[in-house]
Design a protein around this motif. Structure first.
Motif, PDB file in Angstrom:
ATOM      1  N   ARG A 250       0.830  -1.211   0.000  1.00 50.75           N
ATOM      2  CA  ARG A 250       0.000   0.000   0.000  1.00 50.75           C
ATOM      3  C   ARG A 250       0.864   1.259   0.000  1.00 50.75           C
ATOM      4  NH1 ARG A 250      -4.487  -2.057   4.411  1.00 50.75           N
ATOM      5  NH2 ARG A 250      -6.021  -2.862   2.910  1.00 50.75           N
ATOM      6  N   GLU A 251       1.940   1.232   0.761  1.00 54.63           N
ATOM      7  CA  GLU A 251       2.851   2.383   0.784  1.00 54.63           C
ATOM      8  C   GLU A 251       3.484   2.616  -0.576  1.00 54.63           C
ATOM      9  OE1 GLU A 251       6.011   2.966   3.732  1.00 54.63           O
ATOM     10  OE2 GLU A 251       4.705   1.972   5.181  1.00 54.63           O
ATOM     11  N   GLU A 252       3.953   1.533  -1.180  1.00 58.87           N
ATOM     12  CA  GLU A 252       4.689   1.632  -2.445  1.00 58.87           C
ATOM     13  C   GLU A 252       3.790   1.965  -3.623  1.00 58.87           C
ATOM     14  OE1 GLU A 252       7.530  -1.229  -5.231  1.00 58.87           O
ATOM     15  OE2 GLU A 252       7.344  -1.633  -3.082  1.00 58.87           O
ATOM     16  N   LEU A 253       2.549   1.494  -3.572  1.00 57.72           N
ATOM     17  CA  LEU A 253       1.678   1.583  -4.749  1.00 57.72           C
ATOM     18  C   LEU A 253       0.512   2.550  -4.596  1.00 57.72           C
ATOM     19  CD1 LEU A 253       1.579  -2.223  -5.593  1.00 57.72           C
ATOM     20  CD2 LEU A 253       2.853  -0.454  -6.791  1.00 57.72           C
ATOM     21  N   SER A 254       0.503   3.328  -3.551  1.00 52.28           N
ATOM     22  CA  SER A 254      -0.595   4.283  -3.400  1.00 52.28           C
ATOM     23  C   SER A 254      -0.414   5.429  -4.390  1.00 52.28           C
ATOM     24  CB  SER A 254      -0.628   4.833  -1.971  1.00 52.28           C
ATOM     25  OG  SER A 254       0.571   5.518  -1.671  1.00 52.28           O
ATOM     26  N   GLY A 255      -1.530   6.012  -4.781  1.00 48.28           N
ATOM     27  CA  GLY A 255      -1.453   7.187  -5.650  1.00 48.28           C
ATOM     28  C   GLY A 255      -1.605   6.865  -7.122  1.00 48.28           C
ATOM     29  N   GLY A 256      -0.951   7.691  -7.950  1.00 47.26           N
ATOM     30  CA  GLY A 256      -1.187   7.646  -9.390  1.00 47.26           C
ATOM     31  C   GLY A 256      -0.308   6.673 -10.134  1.00 47.26           C
ATOM     32  N   PHE A 257      -0.558   5.376  -9.975  1.00 53.89           N
ATOM     33  CA  PHE A 257       0.193   4.393 -10.744  1.00 53.89           C
ATOM     34  C   PHE A 257      -0.705   3.788 -11.821  1.00 53.89           C
ATOM     35  CE2 PHE A 257      -1.831   1.912  -7.419  1.00 53.89           C
ATOM     36  CZ  PHE A 257      -2.192   0.728  -8.057  1.00 53.89           C
ATOM     37  N   CYS A 258      -0.090   3.326 -12.894  1.00 53.14           N
ATOM     38  CA  CYS A 258      -0.830   2.710 -13.996  1.00 53.14           C
ATOM     39  C   CYS A 258      -1.267   1.313 -13.590  1.00 53.14           C
ATOM     40  CB  CYS A 258       0.048   2.660 -15.241  1.00 53.14           C
ATOM     41  SG  CYS A 258      -0.697   1.766 -16.626  1.00 53.14           S
ATOM     42  N   ARG A 259      -2.570   1.026 -13.725  1.00 50.29           N
ATOM     43  CA  ARG A 259      -3.102  -0.292 -13.361  1.00 50.29           C
ATOM     44  C   ARG A 259      -2.962  -1.308 -14.485  1.00 50.29           C
ATOM     45  NH1 ARG A 259      -4.379   4.305 -10.376  1.00 50.29           N
ATOM     46  NH2 ARG A 259      -5.502   3.782  -8.468  1.00 50.29           N
ATOM     47  N   GLY A 260      -2.578  -0.857 -15.676  1.00 55.04           N
ATOM     48  CA  GLY A 260      -2.382  -1.773 -16.790  1.00 55.04           C
ATOM     49  C   GLY A 260      -3.658  -2.243 -17.457  1.00 55.04           C
ATOM     50  N   LYS A 314      -7.223  11.162 -22.326  1.00 55.83           N
ATOM     51  CA  LYS A 314      -8.678  11.264 -22.426  1.00 55.83           C
ATOM     52  C   LYS A 314      -9.354   9.927 -22.138  1.00 55.83           C
ATOM     53  CE  LYS A 314      -8.670  15.015 -25.848  1.00 55.83           C
ATOM     54  NZ  LYS A 314      -8.904  15.344 -27.278  1.00 55.83           N
ATOM     55  N   LYS A 315      -8.671   8.827 -22.496  1.00 58.48           N
ATOM     56  CA  LYS A 315      -9.272   7.506 -22.355  1.00 58.48           C
ATOM     57  C   LYS A 315      -8.945   6.827 -21.030  1.00 58.48           C
ATOM     58  CE  LYS A 315      -7.667   6.152 -26.455  1.00 58.48           C
ATOM     59  NZ  LYS A 315      -7.390   5.291 -27.628  1.00 58.48           N
ATOM     60  N   CYS A 316      -8.015   7.383 -20.259  1.00 49.31           N
ATOM     61  CA  CYS A 316      -7.621   6.751 -18.994  1.00 49.31           C
ATOM     62  C   CYS A 316      -8.745   6.867 -17.973  1.00 49.31           C
ATOM     63  CB  CYS A 316      -6.343   7.383 -18.442  1.00 49.31           C
ATOM     64  SG  CYS A 316      -5.854   6.678 -16.838  1.00 49.31           S
ATOM     65  N   PRO A 317      -9.294   5.733 -17.500  1.00 46.83           N
ATOM     66  CA  PRO A 317     -10.397   5.806 -16.530  1.00 46.83           C
ATOM     67  C   PRO A 317      -9.963   6.311 -15.156  1.00 46.83           C
ATOM     68  CG  PRO A 317      -9.757   3.536 -16.903  1.00 46.83           C
ATOM     69  CD  PRO A 317      -8.992   4.350 -17.887  1.00 46.83           C
ATOM     70  N   TYR A 318      -8.633   6.391 -14.925  1.00 46.80           N
ATOM     71  CA  TYR A 318      -8.137   6.847 -13.628  1.00 46.80           C
ATOM     72  C   TYR A 318      -7.634   8.287 -13.672  1.00 46.80           C
ATOM     73  CZ  TYR A 318      -8.439   1.882 -12.786  1.00 46.80           C
ATOM     74  OH  TYR A 318      -8.917   0.602 -12.674  1.00 46.80           O
ATOM     75  N   GLY A 319      -7.780   8.945 -14.832  1.00 44.34           N
ATOM     76  CA  GLY A 319      -7.403  10.347 -14.949  1.00 44.34           C
ATOM     77  C   GLY A 319      -5.909  10.599 -14.825  1.00 44.34           C
ATOM     78  N   LEU A 320      -5.089   9.623 -15.221  1.00 45.80           N
ATOM     79  CA  LEU A 320      -3.642   9.772 -15.094  1.00 45.80           C
ATOM     80  C   LEU A 320      -3.060  10.633 -16.213  1.00 45.80           C
ATOM     81  CD1 LEU A 320      -2.656   6.078 -14.247  1.00 45.80           C
ATOM     82  CD2 LEU A 320      -3.035   7.963 -12.646  1.00 45.80           C
ATOM     83  N   ASN A 321      -1.971  11.322 -15.901  1.00 44.73           N
ATOM     84  CA  ASN A 321      -1.220  12.052 -16.924  1.00 44.73           C
ATOM     85  C   ASN A 321      -0.280  11.039 -17.569  1.00 44.73           C
ATOM     86  OD1 ASN A 321       0.644  13.622 -18.404  1.00 44.73           O
ATOM     87  ND2 ASN A 321       0.330  15.382 -17.056  1.00 44.73           N
ATOM     88  N   THR A 322      -0.788  10.313 -18.551  1.00 46.31           N
ATOM     89  CA  THR A 322      -0.054   9.190 -19.122  1.00 46.31           C
ATOM     90  C   THR A 322       1.259   9.585 -19.794  1.00 46.31           C
ATOM     91  OG1 THR A 322      -2.272   8.358 -19.594  1.00 46.31           O
ATOM     92  CG2 THR A 322      -0.428   7.030 -20.347  1.00 46.31           C
TER      93      THR A 322
END
Length: 337
Positions: A250-260, A314-322
């Motif tokens: 949870r510490e390492e992966l919290s926040g804006g990471f790509c879920r793939g 535009k297509k990222c469902p998580y609103g990431l700056n890809t």
């Protein structure tokens, strides 16, 4: 063996659902063997989709003669009624069945409803009246669409990403589904491959507050299937070591990471975004040698060709700056070479 009742559908399924997206990557013979082994060892729920290339066909080959003893869900990504009907008929043909237990709208950007102009929900109701669909569901990666689907009262199941990396907002969706009597199907239980300890993932889902949650695990190899089957006889019990691993993740992966999830693709210049944008995590959470091969070096180098067109954002469902994630991962990747 833990069982889950999928809300008002009344369908009872094994806590180990079989996510059949990965079987498109193996031969038909291998896929049929895996699917039938899962069935004969107690797994009775199998999830697929029209867009998973030949996954439906492989399920049809595996279960033509045991159809009544399993629950099948599949999905349509159609945008209108005619497209949905074509998808449904093709799914029925490939699955070698005359009905779908749960027919789901596949990650739509909106919540299909009667009168919205798309005709999708009306066509699903018509197919249900014909007996070709038994229950109507929806899958999504967007919180807003998921909540709208729950509030609408139109859907019997929701398939949504859920793992021990879930945010408070994700947990609220799970809770709301339970309160609404709506079946909750958990996809991405291993966070797209970023969670490596399946025992931790299973134990988390098996907690009493998630009794209404039906996980589907993406299975491609017999060793993966055997792991999950072993948990049916000897369920992993949370202990201090397991809790420590979960907190570390949870510490390492919290926040804006790509879920793939891959909904940002295809990229106009051929960047494999769903892997390249999380390469830093993969290098640190899996044997790195495979990710440093000449083939992967070439794939990562394509990031240099990014047009910054914004299509992926535009297509990222998580609103990431890809594009920003890609650039960051590329710079990190080069330090490993």
């Amino acid at each position: 063996m833990d069982l889950v009742v999928l809300g008002k559908t009344g369908l009872t399924v094994n806590k180990n659902g079989f996510g059949a997206l990965p079987v498109q990557r193996v031969s038909k013979k291998e896929a049929v063997y895996l699917l039938q082994k899962a069935f004969y060892n107690g797994i009775n729920y199998f999830d697929t989709a029209r867009v998973y290339s030949d996954s439906e066909e492989k399920l049809g080959a595996a279960f033509e003669y045991t159809r009544e003893r399993i629950v099948i869900s599949t999905k349509t990504a159609a945008q209108d009624a005619a497209g949905m009907r074509r998808d449904l008929e093709e799914s029925l043909r490939r699955l070698k069945t005359d009905y779908i237990d749960i027919y789901q709208f596949h990650n739509p950007a909106f919540c299909p409803k009667p009168g919205d102009g798309s005709g999708l929900y009306e066509e699903a109701l018509k197919a249900k009246e014909e007996g070709k669909i038994r229950h109507i569901g929806i899958t999504n990666h967007r919180l807003a669409v998921a909540k709208e689907a729950i509030d609408s009262g139109l859907y019997e199941t929701l398939q949504f990403p859920f793992s021990y990396l879930a945010s408070d907002k994700d947990l609220e969706v799970v809770k709301q589904c339970g309160e609404a009597g709506m079946g909750f199907i958990a996809m991405k239980g291993l966070a797209g491959g970023l969670i490596h300890n399946s025992a931790c993932a299973y134990a988390y889902m098996a907690q009493p507050q998630f009794a209404h949650v039906a996980p589907i695990w993406g299975i491609q190899r017999e060793s993966e299937l055997d792991e999950f089957l072993s948990y049916q006889e000897c369920p992993p019990q949370p202990d201090d070591l397991m809790r420590a691993e979960i907190e570390k993740d949870r510490e390492e992966l919290s926040g804006g990471f790509c879920r793939g999830c891959g909904y940002c693709m295809p990229c106009p210049v051929g960047i494999e975004i769903n892997n390249c944008a999380r390469m830093s995590l993969m290098l640190r959470r899996a044997p790195k040698e495979g990710w440093l091969s000449p083939a992967w070096q070439e794939k990562m180098k394509r990031i240099e060709d990014c047009l910054h067109c914004g299509q992926c954002m535009k297509k990222c469902p998580y609103g990431l700056n890809t594009p920003q994630l890609l650039a960051k991962n590329y710079e990190d990747y080069k330090t490993f070479l």
